[in-house]
Every structure is written in C-alpha cells, then in structure tokens.
Design an enzyme around this catalytic site. Structure first.
Site, PDB file in Angstrom:
ATOM      1  N   LYS A 105       0.843  -1.203   0.000  1.00 55.19           N
ATOM      2  CA  LYS A 105       0.000   0.000   0.000  1.00 55.19           C
ATOM      3  C   LYS A 105       0.873   1.245   0.000  1.00 55.19           C
ATOM      4  O   LYS A 105       1.898   1.298   0.703  1.00 55.19           O
ATOM      5  CB  LYS A 105      -0.912  -0.032   1.232  1.00 55.19           C
ATOM      6  CG  LYS A 105      -1.944   1.082   1.330  1.00 55.19           C
ATOM      7  CD  LYS A 105      -2.825   0.863   2.557  1.00 55.19           C
ATOM      8  CE  LYS A 105      -3.879   1.933   2.729  1.00 55.19           C
ATOM      9  NZ  LYS A 105      -4.722   1.692   3.928  1.00 55.19           N
ATOM     10  N   SER A 182      -9.492   1.551   3.124  1.00 51.63           N
ATOM     11  CA  SER A 182      -8.681   2.319   2.215  1.00 51.63           C
ATOM     12  C   SER A 182      -7.655   1.471   1.482  1.00 51.63           C
ATOM     13  O   SER A 182      -7.050   1.920   0.512  1.00 51.63           O
ATOM     14  CB  SER A 182      -7.965   3.426   2.995  1.00 51.63           C
ATOM     15  OG  SER A 182      -7.072   2.864   3.952  1.00 51.63           O
ATOM     16  N   SER A 206      -9.682  -0.929   7.215  1.00 56.11           N
ATOM     17  CA  SER A 206      -9.063  -0.860   5.898  1.00 56.11           C
ATOM     18  C   SER A 206      -8.222  -2.040   5.463  1.00 56.11           C
ATOM     19  O   SER A 206      -7.795  -2.093   4.318  1.00 56.11           O
ATOM     20  CB  SER A 206      -8.240   0.422   5.785  1.00 56.11           C
ATOM     21  OG  SER A 206      -9.079   1.542   5.904  1.00 56.11           O
TER      22      SER A 206
END
Length: 512
Positions: A105, A182, A206
C-alpha cells in the site's frame, strides 16, 4: 513525478515482462508454498516469476479490465529477483519469504520508491528508509513488486479513489463494484493476481473491509503486536498494519515475520513477550472441534442488513457447528450503550499525528502541515472537507477532552469484551465483516454495511476476516470476521484456518 512519467520510466521492465522465461506456472493463484516448491524444483526462477507478475500488471491493470490498482511498479524488481536467484543457486535462500512478490500500500515508506498516501501533495517524495514492516519482509526475502492505490490519506472505508491515480480502483470480481477502502488497491491487486501477497493498513476497517470485498484473508492484530513505524498515520491510537492474502496460511506466513517489537514504535514494547513462538504452528486442522464461539449480533444486526449476506452468514455459522464448534447464537456487551455515552465531544487526531510524522522526516518531506496541503490544492476534491476539519483542530490530542473521553471508551470496552468472553468461556466471536455487498462504483447512497469500525479498533483487540461465500448470483464476495481477546492471534488463526479448510470459499476472479 507524474504517474505517466513513472510508467514511461518503467516501460523497459514492462516490455521484458511480456516475454516471461516460463509462463506455465500459475502465478495469479500462487501461494507461498507453491512458489517455494516451484523454485526448489527449478520449475521457475525468481526472475521468471516476477516477469509473469509484471506481464499480468501490464496487461490487466491499466488495460483490458483496467483494475487500476497499481500506482507504480518497482523498477528494480527484476534486479532483486536476480539477486535472490543467485542466493538460491549458492544454497542460501534469504528467508521464509524468499522470492515472494508483495504489493505494498502506498502509505508505507519504501526506500527508493515514491510514497504518497494517495495524495499529489506527496508526489515525488522518495523516503530515505523503509517502513519497519517493509524492512522486515525484505529481510525475509520478499520483493516489493509494486505500490498500490488507496483511499487518499486512508480517509474512507467505502471506496478506493485518490489524486495520485486517476479513476477508481475496481473490484476484480465485478468491475462495476467498489473495493472498499482504504487498502482497496492492495486487495484488488492481490485478488487479481498481480502479486502473491500484500500489505495494508487498518484504522477502522481498511485491511478487513477490502479483504472481505475481494475474497481475501486480512489480519488486524492486537494493537502493539506489529509496528506502524514508517507508515503515514491517520490515527495513531488505532492504526495497525498487516497482511492481506488469498489464504490464511499465506497471511500467517507474513504475520509471523512482522509480529515483533520495534524501538521505532513504542506501542510494540510488549510484542516479543506476548507473541506466539510461531504463528505457523496455529495452522492445524480440527481447531474448531469443541471451540466456543459467540455470534456478536451487536456488530452487524441492523435494519439495512442485506438478506443475502444474512443467509451466507447463517450458512457460515452452520459450517462452524458442523466442524464441531459450540456456537452461542447471541452474545452481547450489555453495557455497550453506556460505554459509548462516555464519549463527550470529538477527537480528531489526524492533524497532530500527520504533522508530527512529517516533522520527523524534515527536510525530506515535501510538505509539513495540513495548511500547506490545503494551499497546494494537490488533493482529490472528496477529501477537502476532511482536510479542512483537521486544519481547524487547535488542541493537541493529549489536551483534548474529547480525546481523553475517547480513551475512557476504549478502556471500558476492553474490560467489557474481556469479561463477556471470560464469562462465557469464548474462544472467539464472529460476525459478517460487512452487512451489505460491495456497492456500485459511485453509489454513496445504498447502505454500506461496514461492521469493522467498533469492536476491534476501539478495543485494540485482534480480528481476522476470511471468505464466507458470495452474493448476487454468486458473484460478490462476503467475509466473516473472527474477533477475540488481546494477544489471542494464535487461537483466532487456528479457528480461521480450520474454517477456511472446511469451506474452501476462495476462487479466482474471472478477468477479461
């Protein structure tokens, strides 16, 4: 540095990736075990594996189905692969993640690679060091193959859209559906077979939400068991980083590497004393026999609960019983309403946590304050209200009465959950990770169904999501969460693994 420029710079890597040395190995469904076996038998090399993944990213991420999950590819990936091949040829594989390509990420600091938290305000920033978790997986032999898209600044659990990458990240199981947020870019990339494993972050949802939406396993650990050092913060009292994978075994292989104390993140001080000797030991069949599991209806039972999700979850509960678990139909924290009333006023930590983080990276960080970000106008329009709200905060969290009352809520809920589980001798509690299927992209009106925000983030206790089936003509993934006491990861892993092995719900998405 704009994305188009990054992709142009990587064109030679992408072109070479279109001609993998050996293309018979199913990289898109590979596990740590199958990669290890194929490397040991010389069916593949590390270079050929990386080439296959790079070719798949080139063909499917911005073209074809256009998953739109990758912000940038590591231009040194093939060089790292060659180095790992040389280690293997010398009889010295690097570690338990030797030649495992990871999707990371884009809020993890990654030395030599741009790190943006999804925002143009950080475009071009190349950190001077790796986040602790990135350093740990590299030391274990993993390759950071690519950085993935996220909801900008990790603000929303509902969709994955940012200013650093035009357009939405799409769900590989249904291209018109969201990935949640996210860490939706990591989830979509792993589900689409762009890498073997992924790293995400979870403040309220997330890791677990995107994993559930993409039929993955996601682990949110006990607060303090894994390091957040080098991760762009959202809320330092709730941020956790961890693995996302296509199987429990793969997720745990990473988890066993990253669950350690870290002097750079003081919250992890107890980790080495509290972690299991090896979390891989928890990967054993039969763990559900005799396990006591409670259905935590407070987490999900609301008027907007989707009937199909309800049905899939009821089948999951029946599967737990068939596997020998003792399932209590309803367990509840009776004092939950009273505990939640302890919250008096708001607590917005983002400004303080982010500005402290950026100050620690001076002079390397391109911006230092929320005000500078706002003045730059380099962000997605959807995040402006959140940025403006944060900019208006004038008190440090330590001085805020709202933040102080939030800590009282956390403390009281930790006690209440522990007492509930102890009184009923529970090994875990379960609930649907989301009460509703993935929304259509652009739909912010239908019920979202996020069940992850309350119990695990507030208590700091661990939760693991595992695929439990599909809805909407068997197309849209749904996940079940196993939630437990502090430091109970080994027990949760054993239950989640046995459930996964009994049910085998994961399947590869069809991408055209």
């Amino acid at each position: 540095m704009r994305l188009s420029f990054v992709l142009l710079c990587l064109a030679p890597v992408a072109l070479s990736a279109q001609r993998p040395a050996r293309a018979t190995f199913p990289a898109e469904t590979a596990s740590v075990h199958t990669v290890r076996t194929a490397l040991a038998s010389k069916r593949i090399t590390c270079r050929s594996l990386v080439q296959q993944y790079l070719a798949r990213i080139e063909a499917l991420d911005k073209q074809g189905p256009a998953i739109n999950s990758i912000v940038l590819v590591n231009p040194a990936a093939l060089q790292v692969a060659d180095s790992l091949d040389a280690h293997a040829a010398a009889g010295k594989p690097v570690g338990p993640l030797h030649c495992i390509p990871l999707i990371v990420k884009d809020n993890f600091e990654t030395r030599g690679l741009q790190t943006t938290a999804g925002s143009l305000a950080l475009e071009g920033w190349t950190p001077l060091q790796d986040a602790t978790m990135v350093r740990q997986v590299k030391a274990a032999g993993a390759i950071v193959l690519a950085k993935s898209n996220l909801a900008e600044w990790a603000f929303t659990p509902y969709e994955t859209v940012s200013s650093i990458l035009p357009g939405y990240t799409r769900n590989p199981y249904a291209l018109d559906r969201v990935t949640a947020g996210s860490s939706g870019g990591t989830a979509a990339a792993v589900a689409a077979g762009f890498g073997t494993l992924g790293l995400g972050t979870d403040t309220g949802n997330s890791i677990r939400g995107p994993s559930a939406h993409q039929a993955l396993v996601g682990i949110r650990s006990t607060m303090g068991l894994t390091s957040r050092a080098g991760v762009v913060p959202l809320n330092a009292t709730a941020d956790v980083a961890g693995p996302m994978a296509r199987s429990v075994a793969d997720a745990v292989t990473v988890f066993d590497v990253i669950a350690h104390s870290d002097p750079a993140d003081t919250v992890t001080a107890p980790a080495d004393a509290r972690r299991a000797v090896s979390y891989l030991d928890a990967l054993r069949p039969g763990a559900l026999r005799g396990a006591r599991i409670g259905v935590l209806r407070q987490a999900y039972d609301r008027p907007t609960l989707d009937p199909e999700v309800k049905g899939v979850f009821e089948r999951a509960v029946a599967d737990l019983r068939r596997a020998g678990a003792i399932v209590l139909d309803t367990v509840a924290v009776d004092s939950l309403d009273a505990i939640q009333r302890l919250q008096q006023g708001g607590c917005n930590r983002f400004k303080a946590d982010l500005e402290r983080y950026l100050a620690a990276r001076a002079p390397n960080a391109p911006v230092k304050t929320i005000d500078q970000i706002l003045r730059s106008r380099r962000f997605h329009p959807t995040v402006e209200p959140r940025l403006r709200d944060a900019a208006q905060v004038t008190q440090a969290p330590e001085e805020s009465s709202g933040c102080q009352s939030r800590e009282r809520v956390r403390s009281a809920l930790r006690v209440a959950v522990t007492q509930l589980m102890d009184s009923l001798q529970l090994d875990a509690m379960v609930y649907p990770t989301w009460s509703n299927p993935p929304r259509l992209i652009g739909d912010l009106n239908s019920p979202h169904g996020d069940n992850s925000q309350l119990f695990s983030p507030t208590t700091g206790f661990p939760a693991i999501t595992v695929p439990m089936g599909y809805t909407r003509q068997n197309r849209l993934p749904a996940g079940v969460s196993f939630f437990g006491r502090a430091w109970s990861e080994a027990r949760l892993i054993s239950l989640a693994y046995d459930y996964e092995q009994q049910t085998r719900h994961w399947r590869v998405p069809t991408l055209r």
